[in-house]
Write an enzyme that holds these catalytic residues in place. Structure first.
Site, mmCIF file in Angstrom:
data_model
loop_
_atom_site.group_PDB
_atom_site.id
_atom_site.type_symbol
_atom_site.label_atom_id
_atom_site.label_comp_id
_atom_site.label_asym_id
_atom_site.label_seq_id
_atom_site.Cartn_x
_atom_site.Cartn_y
_atom_site.Cartn_z
ATOM 1 N N ARG A 61 0.816 -1.212 0.000
ATOM 2 C CA ARG A 61 0.000 0.000 0.000
ATOM 3 C C ARG A 61 0.854 1.267 0.000
ATOM 4 O O ARG A 61 0.423 2.313 -0.454
ATOM 5 C CB ARG A 61 -0.987 -0.026 1.170
ATOM 6 C CG ARG A 61 -2.069 -1.099 0.973
ATOM 7 C CD ARG A 61 -2.849 -1.381 2.234
ATOM 8 N NE ARG A 61 -2.008 -1.764 3.349
ATOM 9 C CZ ARG A 61 -1.591 -3.008 3.602
ATOM 10 N NH1 ARG A 61 -1.949 -3.993 2.819
ATOM 11 N NH2 ARG A 61 -0.834 -3.267 4.643
ATOM 12 N N GLU A 98 4.581 -7.181 14.061
ATOM 13 C CA GLU A 98 3.824 -7.491 15.267
ATOM 14 C C GLU A 98 3.274 -8.908 15.229
ATOM 15 O O GLU A 98 2.871 -9.454 16.238
ATOM 16 C CB GLU A 98 2.693 -6.471 15.487
ATOM 17 C CG GLU A 98 1.691 -6.369 14.368
ATOM 18 C CD GLU A 98 2.060 -5.364 13.287
ATOM 19 O OE1 GLU A 98 1.129 -4.861 12.647
ATOM 20 O OE2 GLU A 98 3.245 -5.095 13.056
#
Length: 180
Positions: A61, A98
Site C-alpha cells: 500500500r 507485530e
C-alpha cells in the site's frame, strides 16, 4: 468536509492477517477519489519544503501513496519490496512484525551517497517495517529526509524503533491511540 471524513473510510478488519490483529483497511479511502486525493496531497504538502531526491514506497500500500506523493512533488520513486520481487541485484534487511518476521529489498543502485529520500507507507505500527526501510536507505549511503504515514497506531509505539536524525520529520495523517 464532514466531521470524521476521510477517517471514516478506514475500515477495521478483525483477526487479519492473524488472530488478535485489528487490520486498518485503507481500500475504501483509496476507492473514494476525493479522499485519495486529499491523502496524497496532505502527505505531499507536509514535505513540500523538505529537500529530497526521491520517494520510497513500501510494499504494497506504500506504493500507492508513495507514487502519488512522488508525482505531486516531482520526485523519482523507489519501490521497497518483499524478497524475490525486484528484477535486478538487491540488498535486503530482515525485521520483525507485530505478527511474525519478514524481509525487505531494494535494488543495489536505488540509493547513492548524498541522496535524500522520503519514506511513505500506509501504516506505522510497531516500527519494524519503517526501521528496516530506513536501514535500506542508509545502506546505500543515502539519508532519510522524512517519513510520512497515512495511519499511525500510536499505542504500539512504533516511532521509538525508528532511528533517524532528530530533525527528520515523521508525520502521520491519522493516529489511533486505542486498539481499535
Amino acid at each position: 468536509m464532514d466531521s470524521g471524513w476521510p477517517e471514516s473510510l478506514i475500515r477495521d478488519v478483525p483477526d487479519f492477517p492473524s488472530p488478535g490483529i485489528m487490520f486498518k483497511d485503507i481500500t475504501p479511502l483509496l476507492d473514494d477519489a476525493e479522499a485519495f486525493r486529499w491523502a496524497a496531497d496532505a502527505l505531499a504538502d507536509r514535505f513540500s519544503n523538505t529537500p529530497a531526491d526521491r520517494v520510497v514506497g513500501v510494499e504494497a500500500r506504500g506504493f500507492i501513496l508513495g507514487a502519488a506523493v512522488a508525482y505531486r512533488l516531482g520526485l523519482g520513486f523507489v519501490p521497497v519490496r518483499k524478497p524475490g520481487k525486484l528484477p535486478y541485484l538487491t540488498r535486503s534487511v530482515d525485521y520483525e512484525l507485530e505478527y511474525g518476521t519478514a524481509s525487505l529489498e531494494a535494488h543495489n543502485d536505488a540509493f547513492s551517497p548524498g541522496q535524500r529520500a522520503l519514506i511513505v507507507d500506509d501504516v506505522l505500527a510497531t516500527g519494524g517495517t519503517a526501521a528496516a526501510t530506513v536501514e535500506l536507505v542508509n545502506s546505500g549511503g543515502a539519508e532519510v529526509a522524512g517519513m510520512g504515514f497515512l495511519i499511525e497506531l500510536g499505542f504500539l509505539d512504533g516511532r521509538e524503533k525508528i532511528e533517524i536524525d532528530a530533525n527528520c520529520p515523521v508525520i502521520s495523517l491519522f493516529c489511533f491511540r486505542g486498539d481499535s
